[in-house]
Design a protein around this motif. Structure first.
Motif, PDB file in Angstrom:
ATOM      1  N   TRP A 291      -2.324 -42.450 -54.655  1.00  0.00           N
ATOM      2  CA  TRP A 291      -1.045 -42.774 -55.274  1.00  0.00           C
ATOM      3  C   TRP A 291      -1.260 -43.118 -56.737  1.00  0.00           C
ATOM      4  O   TRP A 291      -2.335 -43.583 -57.130  1.00  0.00           O
ATOM      5  N   VAL A 292      -0.216 -42.878 -57.548  1.00  0.00           N
ATOM      6  CA  VAL A 292      -0.220 -43.252 -58.959  1.00  0.00           C
ATOM      7  C   VAL A 292       1.046 -44.050 -59.236  1.00  0.00           C
ATOM      8  O   VAL A 292       1.993 -44.043 -58.438  1.00  0.00           O
TER       9      VAL A 292
ATOM     10  N   PHE B 249      13.828 -44.840 -52.502  1.00  0.00           N
ATOM     11  CA  PHE B 249      12.586 -44.129 -52.230  1.00  0.00           C
ATOM     12  C   PHE B 249      12.891 -42.670 -51.899  1.00  0.00           C
ATOM     13  O   PHE B 249      14.019 -42.317 -51.541  1.00  0.00           O
ATOM     14  N   LEU B 250      11.891 -41.821 -52.056  1.00  0.00           N
ATOM     15  CA  LEU B 250      12.011 -40.396 -51.768  1.00  0.00           C
ATOM     16  C   LEU B 250      11.112 -40.052 -50.590  1.00  0.00           C
ATOM     17  O   LEU B 250       9.992 -40.557 -50.487  1.00  0.00           O
TER      18      LEU B 250
ATOM     19  N   PRO C  92       8.827 -48.673 -63.528  1.00  0.00           N
ATOM     20  CA  PRO C  92       7.664 -48.106 -62.840  1.00  0.00           C
ATOM     21  C   PRO C  92       8.046 -47.461 -61.517  1.00  0.00           C
ATOM     22  O   PRO C  92       8.890 -47.965 -60.772  1.00  0.00           O
ATOM     23  N   LEU C  93       7.417 -46.339 -61.251  1.00  0.00           N
ATOM     24  CA  LEU C  93       7.678 -45.573 -60.035  1.00  0.00           C
ATOM     25  C   LEU C  93       6.344 -45.257 -59.367  1.00  0.00           C
ATOM     26  O   LEU C  93       5.453 -44.671 -59.985  1.00  0.00           O
ATOM     27  N   PHE C  94       6.201 -45.650 -58.097  1.00  0.00           N
ATOM     28  CA  PHE C  94       5.037 -45.269 -57.320  1.00  0.00           C
ATOM     29  C   PHE C  94       5.258 -43.862 -56.765  1.00  0.00           C
ATOM     30  O   PHE C  94       6.341 -43.567 -56.249  1.00  0.00           O
ATOM     31  N   MET C  95       4.257 -42.994 -56.843  1.00  0.00           N
ATOM     32  CA  MET C  95       4.403 -41.644 -56.306  1.00  0.00           C
ATOM     33  C   MET C  95       3.055 -41.114 -55.839  1.00  0.00           C
ATOM     34  O   MET C  95       2.008 -41.494 -56.345  1.00  0.00           O
TER      35      MET C  95
ATOM     36  N   ALA D 123       7.728 -41.048 -52.985  1.00  0.00           N
ATOM     37  CA  ALA D 123       7.782 -41.959 -54.129  1.00  0.00           C
ATOM     38  C   ALA D 123       8.698 -43.124 -53.779  1.00  0.00           C
ATOM     39  O   ALA D 123       9.555 -43.015 -52.894  1.00  0.00           O
ATOM     40  N   PHE D 124       8.532 -44.251 -54.524  1.00  0.00           N
ATOM     41  CA  PHE D 124       9.446 -45.375 -54.322  1.00  0.00           C
ATOM     42  C   PHE D 124       9.455 -46.265 -55.560  1.00  0.00           C
ATOM     43  O   PHE D 124       8.477 -46.331 -56.309  1.00  0.00           O
TER      44      PHE D 124
END
Length: 254
Positions: free
Chosen positions: A77-78, A138-139, A31-34, A114-115
């Motif tokens: 956020w998604v 993270f980005l 999973p990636l939060f972005m 993202a992170f």
């Protein structure tokens, strides 16, 4: 004009698209939060699918509750799940990836792109900033390339991207500016502040991240925060705030 054409076999695993500082490719395996609106394309792997679920309506409520502790920002956020490559962009800003190893980093919310779900996000006590804890990648986007400096240092607030493993900064005001705006009344009314007059003062050990531009990325959440605080103001203070806003609008229109 010719340029390279990419597909899943030629895209990087976790890096900027070759020759392009404004686009980043993530090979999604967890999973990636972005931030919403930052996905520009994706390639699902093996005929599967990649899902983008809003945090306020996700099927992974337990994981999100443990990893994302900031109600102010949760609506924008998604969480992305599945297997494949995801291409990210952010309004033409530079994008870089950073690795935290059991670290503690605070970053301007508008810059955080993202992170990994292995990291935990909390809202910083400093308005407009978020704190990441743990180990993962993270980005972050920036207006121009990022440089790293060590404290003690004073930095322009609009150039600040974030800081890692060091105490939160304090505000430093130029002595001449303070003399000219005694009582801060004129400064609050006209909003005449810049990096030459006001700086963030970092002390102790750690690292400070700066973008090579004073063009700060806009953060719409600051308005939400102010709207919430305005609810508790009495009439007199609301009238004063109205005067401040009117003066600022007149200044911007000149």
């Amino acid at each position: 004009m010719t340029s390279q054409t990419f597909d899943p076999t030629s895209l990087p695993e976790h890096d900027n698209v070759p020759g392009n500082a404004y686009a980043y490719c993530v090979r999604l395996t967890q999973p990636l939060f972005m931030q919403t609106g930052r996905m520009i394309a994706y390639y699902p792997a093996g005929g599967g699918q990649i899902r983008f679920e809003p945090l306020v309506a996700t099927s992974m409520r337990g994981m999100v509750a443990q990893r994302f502790s900031s109600p102010l920002y949760s609506r924008d956020w998604v969480v992305a799940t599945g297997q494949g490559h995801v291409l990210l962009g952010d309004r033409g800003y530079d994008i870089n990836s950073y690795d935290l190893d059991d670290g503690n980093l605070t970053v301007r919310a508008a810059n955080l792109l993202a992170f990994d779900a292995s990291l935990e996000l909390k809202e910083s006590i400093i308005p407009g900033f978020l704190t990441l804890l743990g180990t993962g990648k993270f980005l972050a986007s920036s207006s121009g390339p990022v440089i790293f400096v060590e404290p003690p240092v004073r930095v322009d607030p609009e150039a600040l991207v974030g800081w890692a493993d060091c105490p939160a900064p304090s505000l430093h005001f130029d002595a001449g500016w303070m003399g000219n705006f005694l009582g801060a009344a004129r400064g609050a009314l006209l909003g005449t502040r810049s990096g030459e007059e006001r700086q963030y003062d970092f002390t102790g050990a750690g690292t400070v991240l700066l973008q090579s531009s004073e063009r700060m990325i806009a953060d719409p959440h600051q308005l939400r925060r102010l709207e919430g605080e305005v609810q508790g103001l009495p009439v007199g203070q609301l009238q004063h705030l109205q005067q401040v806003i009117t003066s600022r609008l007149q200044q911007q229109q000149q």
